[in-house]
Design a protein around this motif. Structure first.
Motif, PDB file in Angstrom:
ATOM      1  N   VAL A 237       0.853  -1.181   0.000  1.00 52.22           N
ATOM      2  CA  VAL A 237       0.000   0.000   0.000  1.00 52.22           C
ATOM      3  C   VAL A 237       0.892   1.235   0.000  1.00 52.22           C
ATOM      4  N   GLY A 238       0.316   2.354  -0.419  1.00 50.93           N
ATOM      5  CA  GLY A 238       1.062   3.602  -0.421  1.00 50.93           C
ATOM      6  C   GLY A 238       0.119   4.785  -0.443  1.00 50.93           C
ATOM      7  N   ILE A 239       0.693   5.966  -0.341  1.00 52.67           N
ATOM      8  CA  ILE A 239      -0.085   7.202  -0.478  1.00 52.67           C
ATOM      9  C   ILE A 239       0.754   8.201  -1.269  1.00 52.67           C
ATOM     10  N   LYS A 240       0.128   8.814  -2.246  1.00 51.19           N
ATOM     11  CA  LYS A 240       0.806   9.748  -3.158  1.00 51.19           C
ATOM     12  C   LYS A 240       0.293  11.167  -2.917  1.00 51.19           C
ATOM     13  N   TYR A 241       1.192  12.138  -3.032  1.00 54.44           N
ATOM     14  CA  TYR A 241       0.843  13.544  -2.855  1.00 54.44           C
ATOM     15  C   TYR A 241       1.462  14.353  -3.990  1.00 54.44           C
ATOM     16  N   ASP A 242       0.668  15.200  -4.636  1.00 60.98           N
ATOM     17  CA  ASP A 242       1.155  16.057  -5.713  1.00 60.98           C
ATOM     18  C   ASP A 242       1.784  17.313  -5.124  1.00 60.98           C
ATOM     19  N   ILE A 243       3.112  17.423  -5.202  1.00 63.88           N
ATOM     20  CA  ILE A 243       3.821  18.599  -4.717  1.00 63.88           C
ATOM     21  C   ILE A 243       3.591  19.776  -5.662  1.00 63.88           C
ATOM     22  N   THR A 244       3.774  19.538  -6.950  1.00 63.79           N
ATOM     23  CA  THR A 244       3.477  20.525  -7.995  1.00 63.79           C
ATOM     24  C   THR A 244       2.663  19.812  -9.059  1.00 63.79           C
ATOM     25  N   GLU A 245       2.364  20.541 -10.134  1.00 63.00           N
ATOM     26  CA  GLU A 245       1.632  19.918 -11.228  1.00 63.00           C
ATOM     27  C   GLU A 245       2.459  18.855 -11.933  1.00 63.00           C
ATOM     28  N   ARG A 246       3.763  18.802 -11.650  1.00 65.38           N
ATOM     29  CA  ARG A 246       4.614  17.837 -12.333  1.00 65.38           C
ATOM     30  C   ARG A 246       5.284  16.836 -11.389  1.00 65.38           C
ATOM     31  N   VAL A 247       5.575  17.236 -10.171  1.00 69.08           N
ATOM     32  CA  VAL A 247       6.325  16.404  -9.233  1.00 69.08           C
ATOM     33  C   VAL A 247       5.403  15.845  -8.154  1.00 69.08           C
ATOM     34  N   THR A 248       5.523  14.545  -7.885  1.00 65.41           N
ATOM     35  CA  THR A 248       4.754  13.914  -6.811  1.00 65.41           C
ATOM     36  C   THR A 248       5.692  13.208  -5.842  1.00 65.41           C
ATOM     37  N   PHE A 249       5.212  13.085  -4.626  1.00 67.01           N
ATOM     38  CA  PHE A 249       5.939  12.376  -3.586  1.00 67.01           C
ATOM     39  C   PHE A 249       5.048  11.273  -3.038  1.00 67.01           C
ATOM     40  N   ALA A 250       5.619  10.115  -2.776  1.00 69.12           N
ATOM     41  CA  ALA A 250       4.829   8.998  -2.269  1.00 69.12           C
ATOM     42  C   ALA A 250       5.619   8.231  -1.224  1.00 69.12           C
ATOM     43  N   VAL A 251       4.884   7.610  -0.327  1.00 75.73           N
ATOM     44  CA  VAL A 251       5.457   6.692   0.648  1.00 75.73           C
ATOM     45  C   VAL A 251       4.697   5.377   0.501  1.00 75.73           C
ATOM     46  N   GLU A 252       5.433   4.262   0.402  1.00 76.61           N
ATOM     47  CA  GLU A 252       4.759   2.983   0.238  1.00 76.61           C
ATOM     48  C   GLU A 252       5.474   1.873   0.994  1.00 76.61           C
ATOM     49  N   LEU A 253       4.707   0.904   1.425  1.00 79.51           N
ATOM     50  CA  LEU A 253       5.205  -0.281   2.113  1.00 79.51           C
ATOM     51  C   LEU A 253       4.893  -1.482   1.245  1.00 79.51           C
ATOM     52  N   ILE A 254       5.934  -2.206   0.819  1.00 75.88           N
ATOM     53  CA  ILE A 254       5.748  -3.360  -0.061  1.00 75.88           C
ATOM     54  C   ILE A 254       6.409  -4.590   0.546  1.00 75.88           C
ATOM     55  N   HIS A 255       5.630  -5.649   0.664  1.00 76.63           N
ATOM     56  CA  HIS A 255       6.123  -6.943   1.139  1.00 76.63           C
ATOM     57  C   HIS A 255       6.248  -7.878  -0.057  1.00 76.63           C
ATOM     58  N   ARG A 256       7.336  -8.630  -0.104  1.00 73.19           N
ATOM     59  CA  ARG A 256       7.540  -9.572  -1.216  1.00 73.19           C
ATOM     60  C   ARG A 256       7.528 -11.012  -0.696  1.00 73.19           C
ATOM     61  N   LYS A 257       6.578 -11.778  -1.150  1.00 76.54           N
ATOM     62  CA  LYS A 257       6.648 -13.220  -0.982  1.00 76.54           C
ATOM     63  C   LYS A 257       7.544 -13.765  -2.091  1.00 76.54           C
ATOM     64  N   THR A 258       8.324 -14.779  -1.776  1.00 73.78           N
ATOM     65  CA  THR A 258       9.263 -15.300  -2.772  1.00 73.78           C
ATOM     66  C   THR A 258       9.072 -16.795  -2.979  1.00 73.78           C
ATOM     67  N   GLY A 259       9.698 -17.285  -4.024  1.00 76.45           N
ATOM     68  CA  GLY A 259       9.647 -18.710  -4.331  1.00 76.45           C
ATOM     69  C   GLY A 259      10.849 -19.473  -3.820  1.00 76.45           C
ATOM     70  N   SER A 260      11.638 -18.860  -2.925  1.00 77.40           N
ATOM     71  CA  SER A 260      12.862 -19.501  -2.432  1.00 77.40           C
ATOM     72  C   SER A 260      12.908 -19.508  -0.913  1.00 77.40           C
ATOM     73  N   ASP A 261      13.398 -20.593  -0.339  1.00 74.63           N
ATOM     74  CA  ASP A 261      13.674 -20.660   1.092  1.00 74.63           C
ATOM     75  C   ASP A 261      15.177 -20.659   1.349  1.00 74.63           C
ATOM     76  N   TYR A 262      15.961 -20.304   0.330  1.00 75.57           N
ATOM     77  CA  TYR A 262      17.415 -20.354   0.457  1.00 75.57           C
ATOM     78  C   TYR A 262      18.080 -19.002   0.263  1.00 75.57           C
ATOM     79  N   ILE A 263      17.338 -17.901   0.437  1.00 74.16           N
ATOM     80  CA  ILE A 263      17.975 -16.592   0.356  1.00 74.16           C
ATOM     81  C   ILE A 263      19.078 -16.491   1.409  1.00 74.16           C
ATOM     82  N   ASP A 264      18.831 -17.048   2.601  1.00 74.62           N
ATOM     83  CA  ASP A 264      19.830 -17.060   3.659  1.00 74.62           C
ATOM     84  C   ASP A 264      20.600 -18.373   3.714  1.00 74.62           C
TER      85      ASP A 264
END
Length: 331
Positions: free
Chosen positions: A214-241
């Motif tokens: 999920v995230g939230i976006k804010y228009d700073i100007t008519e051209r530039v936006t700022f956003a904060v988002e939290l993304i979780h990734r499920k993976t197909g591997s149990d051997y990353i570590d």
């Protein structure tokens, strides 16, 4: 790349975006209706797997996040918006993942859940190279436009996608003289990968990831936006570590590896006896005993700050009204 570097990089990112905006004004870059955005992403990233954690039974949620091994992830993205409430994103990122059993917080002896993980004494690090395609959904934008109230300046959104990532785990080896070095783990087959005696196949250093967030976006100007988002990734591997299954007979390392590799493997597969003040009377780390949890794949998540820049002509009249909290109708 630790958190201090993150803030320095964010400042550099702001300067870079300002330069891009000035360049656009100079060369007159345009695209019909401003349906494209390019972005720079930066933020902290944490690994959730078999290593490290906190008090109690180990898990794969925020409870077991260790701040000392939180690193930065940085990337670029390009998005296309066929309508105000939906977008398609392509993103590429680079980061670093770490896990360390020594960070497990516990005051109990080794024969407890957290104690057994701490004295297991495994540690790893790995670079992360990630690319994914994702769908962005802006529900409040859809509702606002349907009610004829215009596009809001603040827009929460959800994101889901599919991607691939590449990793390369390394373990921390300490020689008899006390010198430490990082050693590539996959070639050492620490859980018997590719050995006839175990029947465990070798794992790939490239696998799939499913980003959701999920995230939230804010228009700073008519051209530039700022956003904060939290993304979780499920993976197909149990051997990353490089930890998933059981401890194997150390004699197998002499059979399958070179003498130098076997020396590394015997330490890195089971460094429990090298942990300071470990309990020699309690030895759960022997052949056939549980080393990791093969029932749950590894995952990782990021909290990302995003700056995006709209390509093409935009309508600036809305922004001249400083009391307005609505954004322009881009499409």
């Amino acid at each position: 790349m630790k958190l201090r570097t993150l803030y320095i990089s964010l400042y550099a990112l702001l300067l870079m975006l300002s330069s891009i905006q000035e360049l656009n004004a100079q060369i007159g870059l345009s695209s019909a209706n401003s349906r494209f955005e390019i972005g720079l992403d930066l933020g902290p990233m944490s690994f959730l797997g078999d290593l490290g954690g906190n008090r109690g039974r180990g898990g794969y949620g925020p409870k077991d996040n260790n701040l000392p091994v939180t690193n930065a992830i940085i990337g670029i993205s390009a998005s296309y918006y066929p309508a105000e409430w939906i977008g398609f994103r392509l993103s590429g990122n680079y980061g670093k993942m770490e896990g360390d059993d020594r960070l497990v917080k516990q005051k109990q002896p080794a024969d407890t859940w957290e104690g057994s993980r701490k004295y297991r004494n495994l540690t790893f690090r790995s670079p992360l190279y990630e690319a994914y395609a994702a769908l962005e959904i802006y529900p409040t934008a859809f509702i606002s436009l349907k009610n004829g109230s215009g596009l809001p300046r603040f827009r929460p959104y959800g994101i889901v996608g599919f991607g691939v990532f590449k990793f390369k785990p390394q373990g921390l080896y300490k020689d008899p003289a006390g010198n430490e070095s990082w050693i590539d783990l996959k070639p050492l087959r620490l859980e018997g990968q590719g050995m006839v005696e175990t029947g465990i196949p070798e794992y790939s250093l490239v696998n799939y990831a499913i980003p959701m967030g999920v995230g939230i976006k804010y228009d700073i100007t008519e051209r530039v936006t700022f956003a904060v988002e939290l993304i979780h990734r499920k993976t197909g591997s149990d051997y990353i570590d490089d930890v998933s299954n059981k401890f194997i007979d150390p004699a197998l390392f002499d059979q399958y590896l070179t003498p130098t590799q076997a020396t590394y493997a015997k330490y890195l597969a089971n460094p429990s006896s090298f942990y300071p003040n470990s309990n020699p009377a309690y030895t759960p780390y022997r052949t056939g005993k549980k080393r990791g949890n093969p029932l749950k794949n590894d995952s990782y998540f990021s909290s990302t700050f995003r700056l995006t820049w709209k390509i093409g002509d935009v309508y600036a009249d809305w922004f001249r009204n400083k009391n307005s909290m609505k954004c322009p109708q881009y499409f």
